[in-house]
Scaffold this motif. Sequence first.
Motif, PDB file in Angstrom:
ATOM      1  N   GLY A  99       0.836  -1.191   0.000  1.00  0.00           N
ATOM      2  CA  GLY A  99       0.000   0.000   0.000  1.00  0.00           C
ATOM      3  C   GLY A  99       0.867   1.236   0.000  1.00  0.00           C
ATOM      4  O   GLY A  99       1.974   1.227   0.562  1.00  0.00           O
ATOM      5  N   PRO A 100       0.415   2.322  -0.614  1.00  0.00           N
ATOM      6  CA  PRO A 100       1.191   3.572  -0.591  1.00  0.00           C
ATOM      7  C   PRO A 100       1.189   4.170   0.805  1.00  0.00           C
ATOM      8  O   PRO A 100       0.439   3.741   1.685  1.00  0.00           O
ATOM      9  CB  PRO A 100       0.436   4.466  -1.589  1.00  0.00           C
ATOM     10  CG  PRO A 100      -0.969   3.936  -1.567  1.00  0.00           C
ATOM     11  CD  PRO A 100      -0.852   2.456  -1.349  1.00  0.00           C
ATOM     12  N   GLY A 104      -2.707   2.777   5.463  1.00  0.00           N
ATOM     13  CA  GLY A 104      -3.176   2.139   6.686  1.00  0.00           C
ATOM     14  C   GLY A 104      -2.428   0.882   7.077  1.00  0.00           C
ATOM     15  O   GLY A 104      -2.808   0.209   8.037  1.00  0.00           O
ATOM     16  N   LYS A 105      -1.335   0.556   6.366  1.00  0.00           N
ATOM     17  CA  LYS A 105      -0.597  -0.683   6.642  1.00  0.00           C
ATOM     18  C   LYS A 105      -0.050  -0.707   8.066  1.00  0.00           C
ATOM     19  O   LYS A 105      -0.187  -1.704   8.775  1.00  0.00           O
ATOM     20  CB  LYS A 105       0.561  -0.846   5.655  1.00  0.00           C
ATOM     21  CG  LYS A 105       0.196  -0.819   4.194  1.00  0.00           C
ATOM     22  CD  LYS A 105       1.378  -1.154   3.320  1.00  0.00           C
ATOM     23  CE  LYS A 105       2.570  -0.247   3.536  1.00  0.00           C
ATOM     24  NZ  LYS A 105       2.284   1.173   3.204  1.00  0.00           N
ATOM     25  N   THR A 106       0.595   0.382   8.468  1.00  0.00           N
ATOM     26  CA  THR A 106       1.223   0.405   9.788  1.00  0.00           C
ATOM     27  C   THR A 106       0.192   0.265  10.900  1.00  0.00           C
ATOM     28  O   THR A 106       0.389  -0.495  11.855  1.00  0.00           O
ATOM     29  CB  THR A 106       2.018   1.711   9.969  1.00  0.00           C
ATOM     30  OG1 THR A 106       3.035   1.783   8.982  1.00  0.00           O
ATOM     31  CG2 THR A 106       2.651   1.775  11.349  1.00  0.00           C
ATOM     32  N   LEU A 270      -2.046  -8.758  -0.209  1.00  0.00           N
ATOM     33  CA  LEU A 270      -3.114  -7.832   0.153  1.00  0.00           C
ATOM     34  C   LEU A 270      -2.654  -6.434  -0.230  1.00  0.00           C
ATOM     35  O   LEU A 270      -1.555  -6.020   0.138  1.00  0.00           O
ATOM     36  CB  LEU A 270      -3.390  -7.863   1.662  1.00  0.00           C
ATOM     37  CG  LEU A 270      -3.635  -9.214   2.325  1.00  0.00           C
ATOM     38  CD1 LEU A 270      -3.794  -9.038   3.835  1.00  0.00           C
ATOM     39  CD2 LEU A 270      -4.875  -9.872   1.740  1.00  0.00           C
ATOM     40  N   ILE A 271      -3.484  -5.716  -0.967  1.00  0.00           N
ATOM     41  CA  ILE A 271      -3.158  -4.339  -1.333  1.00  0.00           C
ATOM     42  C   ILE A 271      -4.153  -3.409  -0.649  1.00  0.00           C
ATOM     43  O   ILE A 271      -5.366  -3.577  -0.794  1.00  0.00           O
ATOM     44  CB  ILE A 271      -3.187  -4.131  -2.857  1.00  0.00           C
ATOM     45  CG1 ILE A 271      -2.149  -5.035  -3.526  1.00  0.00           C
ATOM     46  CG2 ILE A 271      -2.910  -2.670  -3.202  1.00  0.00           C
ATOM     47  CD1 ILE A 271      -2.116  -4.909  -5.039  1.00  0.00           C
ATOM     48  N   MET A 272      -3.621  -2.449   0.123  1.00  0.00           N
ATOM     49  CA  MET A 272      -4.465  -1.493   0.836  1.00  0.00           C
ATOM     50  C   MET A 272      -4.446  -0.138   0.154  1.00  0.00           C
ATOM     51  O   MET A 272      -3.433   0.273  -0.428  1.00  0.00           O
ATOM     52  CB  MET A 272      -3.991  -1.325   2.280  1.00  0.00           C
ATOM     53  CG  MET A 272      -4.192  -2.534   3.166  1.00  0.00           C
ATOM     54  SD  MET A 272      -3.888  -2.153   4.925  1.00  0.00           S
ATOM     55  CE  MET A 272      -5.318  -1.086   5.288  1.00  0.00           C
ATOM     56  N   SER A 273      -5.578   0.547   0.250  1.00  0.00           N
ATOM     57  CA  SER A 273      -5.691   1.907  -0.252  1.00  0.00           C
ATOM     58  C   SER A 273      -6.761   2.607   0.569  1.00  0.00           C
ATOM     59  O   SER A 273      -7.867   2.075   0.744  1.00  0.00           O
ATOM     60  CB  SER A 273      -6.077   1.917  -1.739  1.00  0.00           C
ATOM     61  OG  SER A 273      -6.220   3.238  -2.221  1.00  0.00           O
ATOM     62  N   ALA A 274      -6.421   3.779   1.121  1.00  0.00           N
ATOM     63  CA  ALA A 274      -7.357   4.574   1.909  1.00  0.00           C
ATOM     64  C   ALA A 274      -8.001   3.757   3.034  1.00  0.00           C
ATOM     65  O   ALA A 274      -9.193   3.883   3.308  1.00  0.00           O
ATOM     66  CB  ALA A 274      -8.438   5.177   1.015  1.00  0.00           C
ATOM     67  N   GLY A 275      -7.206   2.917   3.675  1.00  0.00           N
ATOM     68  CA  GLY A 275      -7.682   2.176   4.834  1.00  0.00           C
ATOM     69  C   GLY A 275      -8.400   0.887   4.540  1.00  0.00           C
ATOM     70  O   GLY A 275      -8.753   0.149   5.459  1.00  0.00           O
ATOM     71  N   LYS A 276      -8.628   0.583   3.273  1.00  0.00           N
ATOM     72  CA  LYS A 276      -9.364  -0.620   2.888  1.00  0.00           C
ATOM     73  C   LYS A 276      -8.467  -1.581   2.109  1.00  0.00           C
ATOM     74  O   LYS A 276      -7.494  -1.157   1.486  1.00  0.00           O
ATOM     75  CB  LYS A 276     -10.571  -0.279   2.020  1.00  0.00           C
ATOM     76  CG  LYS A 276     -11.677   0.491   2.729  1.00  0.00           C
ATOM     77  CD  LYS A 276     -12.829   0.763   1.769  1.00  0.00           C
ATOM     78  CE  LYS A 276     -14.009   1.443   2.464  1.00  0.00           C
ATOM     79  NZ  LYS A 276     -14.659   0.514   3.421  1.00  0.00           N
TER      80      LYS A 276
END
Length: 378
Positions: A99-100, A104-106, A270-276
């Motif tokens: 994820g960028p 929300g990854k951390t 898993l790819i996250m973006s904007a918390g999802k």
Amino acid sequence: MTTCGDGRLTCDEETIDTIRERVLSDVSARAPFDAVTGNEDRVSDGAVSGDARATKTDREVAVSVTSLSKRFGDGADAVTAVDDVSFDAETGSIVGLLGPNGAGKTTLIKSVLGMVLPDEGTVEIRGIDVYDRPREAYTHVDAMLEGARNDYWRLTVRENLRYFATISGVDPDSVRDRHDRLLAQLGLAEKADVPVRDLSRGMKQKVSLASVLAGGATVVFLDEPTLGLDIESSRTLQRELRRLVEEEDLTVILSSHDMDVVETVCDRVLIMSAGKIIADDTVDSLLRETGLHCVQITSTDLDAQIVSTLRGQFDTFSANAREAGYQIEVTTDSDGLYALLALLRTSDVTLGRVRTVEPDLEDVFVDLTAGDRTPGER
């Protein structure tokens, strides 16, 4: 021992060495005993024995996250860092988390590890609720979250492995062979008796990974495990990770910005973006389903103005100047490909050489997260 002006206690080298000897003596004397659960099963090479260990055919769920959410702040200033995230990680697998910055990854990782208390949702480690029974759940877990900051730099490499094995509830003598193997596989054998503070950054990174694996945790979280490593060391680390996962049924959650590492070692991404979570699949499936096309075009008719126009129209674009003209590489969908060819035609560009290139995970990542540009990371 002396007191600094700011009130901190400091020790001279002789005192440090004395403390180290006492600590390691106490560590070696401890029985192979899980101090939290009283479970004496975790003694053979750090593995969970008996029925607690799943076979590969069972593929039991080692980590289960359900409807996890976390917000920071109140009212209009509130920021939702993790938004209703759910996923499972099976025993014997490596799951990549991408994820960028700001995705929300951390916050997700810290919530799973109990370092951040989520607002909603549940987390289970090997079937144990981490919020109801945290000490029991986390006996199965170890993590490397900040590179080479895990270890005690005044201790030697081997002393670090013995120490971290012991605080995991494992008799360090029972896993000496495991430690020897880790040291050899990660290129640390010749440095086994060297204090960590005297090692290079890349070597310290490898010691951190070895320390995480020293006690035989069955669920491991790794944040940028190859950071600071040269190419050969990185490949060695990746091979060792795969070997440990396959031979010992480890479960690894791996977060990295190195797409090559993720693409090479991960079973799932898993790819996250904007918390999802916006994608959850194998690398092969993500590459097949992306619908992207990558073409490399060389032409003497390409000039700086045309290249500048193309750069503004395509998110994934690169250009290399040649003695005459340019070589460009564009990754886009079918409509974008048609638009590229139309623009080149109207610009009177004669195609010199055209080559198709298979999109990689980085292309997929950029395509899926193109709208997530939040600076800073939660």
